[in-house]
Motif scaffolding. Structure first.
Motif, PDB file in Angstrom:
ATOM      1  N   VAL A 131       0.854  -1.186   0.000  1.00  0.00           N
ATOM      2  CA  VAL A 131       0.000   0.000   0.000  1.00  0.00           C
ATOM      3  C   VAL A 131       0.892   1.238   0.000  1.00  0.00           C
ATOM      4  N   VAL A 132       0.579   2.194  -0.891  1.00  0.00           N
ATOM      5  CA  VAL A 132       1.297   3.464  -0.951  1.00  0.00           C
ATOM      6  C   VAL A 132       0.295   4.583  -0.690  1.00  0.00           C
ATOM      7  N   MET A 133       0.625   5.458   0.273  1.00  0.00           N
ATOM      8  CA  MET A 133      -0.264   6.575   0.613  1.00  0.00           C
ATOM      9  C   MET A 133       0.475   7.887   0.416  1.00  0.00           C
ATOM     10  N   GLN A 134      -0.155   8.773  -0.383  1.00  0.00           N
ATOM     11  CA  GLN A 134       0.338  10.138  -0.543  1.00  0.00           C
ATOM     12  C   GLN A 134      -0.672  11.062   0.142  1.00  0.00           C
ATOM     13  N   THR A 135      -0.220  11.869   1.091  1.00  0.00           N
ATOM     14  CA  THR A 135      -1.157  12.714   1.828  1.00  0.00           C
ATOM     15  C   THR A 135      -0.553  14.090   2.083  1.00  0.00           C
ATOM     16  N   THR A 166      -5.824  12.978   0.553  1.00  0.00           N
ATOM     17  CA  THR A 166      -5.072  11.719   0.636  1.00  0.00           C
ATOM     18  C   THR A 166      -5.362  10.844  -0.572  1.00  0.00           C
ATOM     19  N   GLU A 167      -4.306  10.208  -1.084  1.00  0.00           N
ATOM     20  CA  GLU A 167      -4.445   9.233  -2.170  1.00  0.00           C
ATOM     21  C   GLU A 167      -3.817   7.925  -1.713  1.00  0.00           C
ATOM     22  N   ILE A 168      -4.621   6.861  -1.759  1.00  0.00           N
ATOM     23  CA  ILE A 168      -4.139   5.546  -1.336  1.00  0.00           C
ATOM     24  C   ILE A 168      -4.167   4.607  -2.533  1.00  0.00           C
ATOM     25  N   THR A 169      -3.028   4.009  -2.812  1.00  0.00           N
ATOM     26  CA  THR A 169      -2.932   3.053  -3.919  1.00  0.00           C
ATOM     27  C   THR A 169      -2.651   1.671  -3.350  1.00  0.00           C
ATOM     28  N   MET A 170      -3.540   0.747  -3.661  1.00  0.00           N
ATOM     29  CA  MET A 170      -3.396  -0.639  -3.196  1.00  0.00           C
ATOM     30  C   MET A 170      -2.881  -1.499  -4.339  1.00  0.00           C
ATOM     31  N   TYR A 171      -1.773  -2.175  -4.111  1.00  0.00           N
ATOM     32  CA  TYR A 171      -1.238  -3.121  -5.086  1.00  0.00           C
ATOM     33  C   TYR A 171      -1.802  -4.493  -4.733  1.00  0.00           C
ATOM     34  N   LEU A 172      -2.765  -4.897  -5.526  1.00  0.00           N
ATOM     35  CA  LEU A 172      -3.546  -6.084  -5.186  1.00  0.00           C
ATOM     36  C   LEU A 172      -2.741  -7.366  -5.330  1.00  0.00           C
ATOM     37  N   MET A 173      -3.034  -8.312  -4.470  1.00  0.00           N
ATOM     38  CA  MET A 173      -2.390  -9.619  -4.567  1.00  0.00           C
ATOM     39  C   MET A 173      -2.795 -10.304  -5.871  1.00  0.00           C
ATOM     40  N   GLU A 174      -2.017 -11.264  -6.252  1.00  0.00           N
ATOM     41  CA  GLU A 174      -2.192 -11.876  -7.575  1.00  0.00           C
ATOM     42  C   GLU A 174      -3.588 -12.454  -7.771  1.00  0.00           C
ATOM     43  N   ASP A 175      -4.162 -13.053  -6.733  1.00  0.00           N
ATOM     44  CA  ASP A 175      -5.475 -13.679  -6.874  1.00  0.00           C
ATOM     45  C   ASP A 175      -6.623 -12.725  -6.541  1.00  0.00           C
ATOM     46  N   GLU A 176      -6.344 -11.425  -6.392  1.00  0.00           N
ATOM     47  CA  GLU A 176      -7.390 -10.444  -6.083  1.00  0.00           C
ATOM     48  C   GLU A 176      -7.595  -9.456  -7.237  1.00  0.00           C
ATOM     49  N   GLY A 177      -7.216  -9.855  -8.417  1.00  0.00           N
ATOM     50  CA  GLY A 177      -7.340  -8.974  -9.582  1.00  0.00           C
ATOM     51  C   GLY A 177      -8.769  -8.595  -9.921  1.00  0.00           C
ATOM     52  N   ALA A 178      -9.757  -9.342  -9.418  1.00  0.00           N
ATOM     53  CA  ALA A 178     -11.167  -9.030  -9.710  1.00  0.00           C
ATOM     54  C   ALA A 178     -11.551  -7.646  -9.199  1.00  0.00           C
ATOM     55  N   TYR A 179     -10.796  -7.135  -8.206  1.00  0.00           N
ATOM     56  CA  TYR A 179     -11.114  -5.813  -7.667  1.00  0.00           C
ATOM     57  C   TYR A 179     -10.687  -4.681  -8.606  1.00  0.00           C
ATOM     58  N   CYS A 180     -10.090  -5.038  -9.730  1.00  0.00           N
ATOM     59  CA  CYS A 180      -9.807  -4.041 -10.761  1.00  0.00           C
ATOM     60  C   CYS A 180     -10.969  -3.915 -11.743  1.00  0.00           C
ATOM     61  N   ASN A 181     -11.940  -4.814 -11.622  1.00  0.00           N
ATOM     62  CA  ASN A 181     -13.093  -4.796 -12.526  1.00  0.00           C
ATOM     63  C   ASN A 181     -14.111  -3.770 -12.044  1.00  0.00           C
ATOM     64  N   ALA A 182     -14.484  -2.848 -12.912  1.00  0.00           N
ATOM     65  CA  ALA A 182     -15.381  -1.750 -12.521  1.00  0.00           C
ATOM     66  C   ALA A 182     -16.747  -2.265 -12.079  1.00  0.00           C
ATOM     67  N   GLN A 183     -17.263  -3.293 -12.741  1.00  0.00           N
ATOM     68  CA  GLN A 183     -18.584  -3.811 -12.384  1.00  0.00           C
ATOM     69  C   GLN A 183     -18.570  -4.481 -11.014  1.00  0.00           C
ATOM     70  N   THR A 184     -17.462  -5.202 -10.728  1.00  0.00           N
ATOM     71  CA  THR A 184     -17.322  -5.816  -9.409  1.00  0.00           C
ATOM     72  C   THR A 184     -17.289  -4.751  -8.326  1.00  0.00           C
ATOM     73  N   LEU A 185     -16.526  -3.689  -8.568  1.00  0.00           N
ATOM     74  CA  LEU A 185     -16.448  -2.605  -7.599  1.00  0.00           C
ATOM     75  C   LEU A 185     -17.797  -1.915  -7.427  1.00  0.00           C
TER      76      LEU A 185
END
Length: 603
Positions: A131-135, A166-185
């Motif tokens: 996780v990277v946070m810019q604030t 604040t801007e938080i960027t989450m680098y998702l684990m390999e098996d959590e790529g579904a959270y990049c899908n707009a419809q899932t979100l």
């Protein structure tokens, strides 16, 4: 003796957070957005106190994804943080900046701030390995960059963010790529974040869509909401195509401080087994689908939303932790529902009657279960009349405090009795469910001067007057015909044969069933069914009421009890009366057929 302070090893704590912090992984997104909302809420509060500049930009939260980089980014333009604040509130697990802010700027009153535990921030590590946070703080201090891996190892440096927030960027684990899908979100956001108080925008390529409604219906005044808005909200939230019967808008302040809208849905049919569906919110943040404890157990059909910012919850906010508070909320709901019923009854009786069938079993059951609810609603409980229409108990008794209330449980099976009451203009109520009869007995228990009697148990209301005919011989004859013992003179208790004067055209005799005996039989039958004995039958006390005005009975009175012909006629009259009350038993059928043959052969 030794004493000291417990220490926490982050290396061992982080695996627990990743796996066990929340029962549903999707909740991490709610927590991230709750923190973003809190950051905006804090800045608004400081602006109102004159401790921060308002700024030109509209408050908002943005969500962006990058499927190729497998990142999810959440940005807000809230209060931001200084390096010292990051050190204090981010690098120390379970130290809540929200709690400190409330104690400093809000006191003990309501704040609208969501966070309390200081753990939600780390829920990101349920799906991310970095996780990277810019604030950047509103105080114009240098921006801060904070980066942390899944083991809890972090680095802090000067950030590159130029504007407050604040801007938080989450680098998702390999098996959590579904959270990049707009419809899932979008599905997750609509479930957990539909009513957060800050506009949330989901970006899908070049498109952006606002997900939430920042001022939900329950946060508005009831006078500002239209019927169509209430109906639309209900259908959208509970996916029901039918309009609700009515609703209760709650806006409680001291001492409970909660808001909500509760709906009474339509019953699809008499066997529609509905369960309450109460969605719990905490400062407009969705907490749980159905917290049944906050709703009275007898109002099992209610659907709705409750927003309880003072509700004591655990870390996941899914379980209630204070029974006393919950009982107070449930008690207030009972009061508001009863108030609403009275309002509808008094202001629009016609509409109230139209909707009564759909809520009747719940209100009757509620009265039996809750004394306060019964006290507030007994005047607006409706009874269906056998001839159509509705009335209250007070209207049936014409304002009198005592009297007998007649009812039928089966208009077809009891049709002859019903016709007698209709001829005399005696109103009869229709009790077509077990709850109706249970409620009637409940009302009896509250007022001993009121008696409910089924129409086949009491013919007092339909007799023409007192009989003057000598009945001793007839009584002996009908006792012999029915197989009953002739009662002794001056013997107390119910007599097996009674005499009344009905119309000349009316039946020569009718079977009457003791109300108390029948109730006992029904109670024993229900008890037996619950214990797996459906074939159990409890004897019912049947009496015979003879109509002295009938020509056949008058002729029978001229015969003697020893005359076989008189006995046959008396038995025929008795079995004919049984036919009007219930099906004949096998042995009664044989006897009735034999009597018919013998009587017809004499013609």
């Amino acid at each position: 003796m030794a004493n000291g302070a417990l220490s926490v090893d982050t290396e061992h704590l982080f695996p627990i957070i990743k796996k066990w912090l929340y029962s549903e992984k999707d909740i991490y997104l709610r927590e991230v957005l709750s923190n973003a909302c809190d950051a905006v809420t804090k800045h608004k509060r400081l602006v109102s106190l004159g401790e921060a500049a308002e700024g030109d930009a509209e408050y908002r939260i943005d969500i962006r994804t990058d499927a190729e980089a497998r990142t999810l980014t959440v940005t807000d333009n809230g209060i931001g943080m200084t390096r010292d604040e990051v050190e204090t509130y981010i690098n120390n697990i379970a130290l809540s900046g929200a709690v400190d802010f409330i104690s400093k700027y809000e006191g003990e009153g309501g704040s609208g701030i969501i966070g309390h535990f200081g753990l939600g921030f780390y829920s990101m590590f349920m799906v991310a390995d970095r996780v990277v946070m810019q604030t950047k703080s509103y105080q114009d201090a240098p921006a801060v960059c904070w980066e942390c891996d899944e083991a809890g190892n972090y680095e802090m440096s000067e950030g590159n963010r130029e504007t407050r927030g604040t801007e938080i960027t989450m680098y998702l684990m390999e098996d959590e790529g579904a959270y990049c899908n707009a419809q899932t979100l979008k599905t997750i956001l609509e479930r957990y974040c539909s009513f957060m108080p800050v506009p949330i925008y989901l970006h899908d390529g070049e498109k952006e869509e606002q997900i939430n409604e920042t001022v939900p219906l329950w946060q508005r005044s009831a006078s500002d909401c239209t019927d169509e808005e209430y109906k639309e909200f209900y259908k959208k939230q509970f996916h029901d195509y039918a309009d609700p019967l009515f609703w209760v808008h709650i806006n409680a302040d001291y001492p409970l401080n909660f808001k909500g809208i509760l709906y009474f849905p339509q019953r699809k049919n008499a066997f529609d087994a509905q369960e309450s569906e109460i969605r719990l919110f905490y400062n407009s943040v969705f907490v749980a689908d159905n917290i049944k404890e906050v709703c009275p157990e007898f109002l099992v059909n209610l659907k709705g939303v409750l927003d309880c910012p003072e509700l004591p919850l655990n870390v996941s906010r899914s379980y209630l932790q204070n029974d006393a508070y919950v009982r107070k909320v449930a008690s207030h709901i009972v009061k508001k529902v009863s108030d609403r019923l009275n309002q509808l009854f008094n202001q629009n009786r016609e509409e109230y009657e139209k909707n009564w069938e759909g809520i009747k079993p719940y209100i009757e059951y509620g009265c039996i279960r809750d004394a306060k609810f019964a006290e507030k609603t007994e005047g607006v409980v409706l009874f269906e009349k056998a001839t159509g229409g509705w009335c209250t108990l007070d209207e049936y008794l014409e304002g009198k405090e005592e009297g007998t209330v007649y009812y039928t449980t089966d208009p077809k099976a009891q049709s002859y009795y019903l016709s007698l009451f209709e001829q005399k203009n005696v109103p009869v109520l229709l009790f077509d469910t077990l709850m109706d009869t249970n409620y009637a007995q409940f009302r009896e228990s509250k007022n001993e001067k009121i008696k409910f009697r089924r129409i086949d148990s009491d013919l007092e209301a339909v007799k023409d007057g007192e009989q003057e005919t000598e009945t001793e011989a007839l009584e002996a004859l009908f006792c012999k015909a029915t197989g009953k013992e002739l009662p002794k003179k001056d013997e107390d208790g119910a007599k097996p044969v009674t005499f009344v004067s009905l119309g000349e055209e009316d039946a020569p005799a009718l079977v009457s069933v003791s109300e108390e005996s029948r109730r006992m039989a029904e109670m024993m039958r229900m008890y037996s069914i619950q214990n797996g004995r459906e074939d159990f039958s409890f004897p019912v006390e049947e009496g015979l009421t003879v109509n002295l005005a009938n020509p056949l009975v008058k002729k029978l009175a001229t015969l003697t009890a020893d005359d076989e012909k008189a006995l046959r006629i008396a038995k025929h009259i008795y079995l004919s009366a049984v036919l009007l009350a219930r099906p004949l038993k096998p042995e009664e059928q044989k006897e009735f057929l034999a009597l018919n043959r013998e009587i017809l052969m004499e013609l």
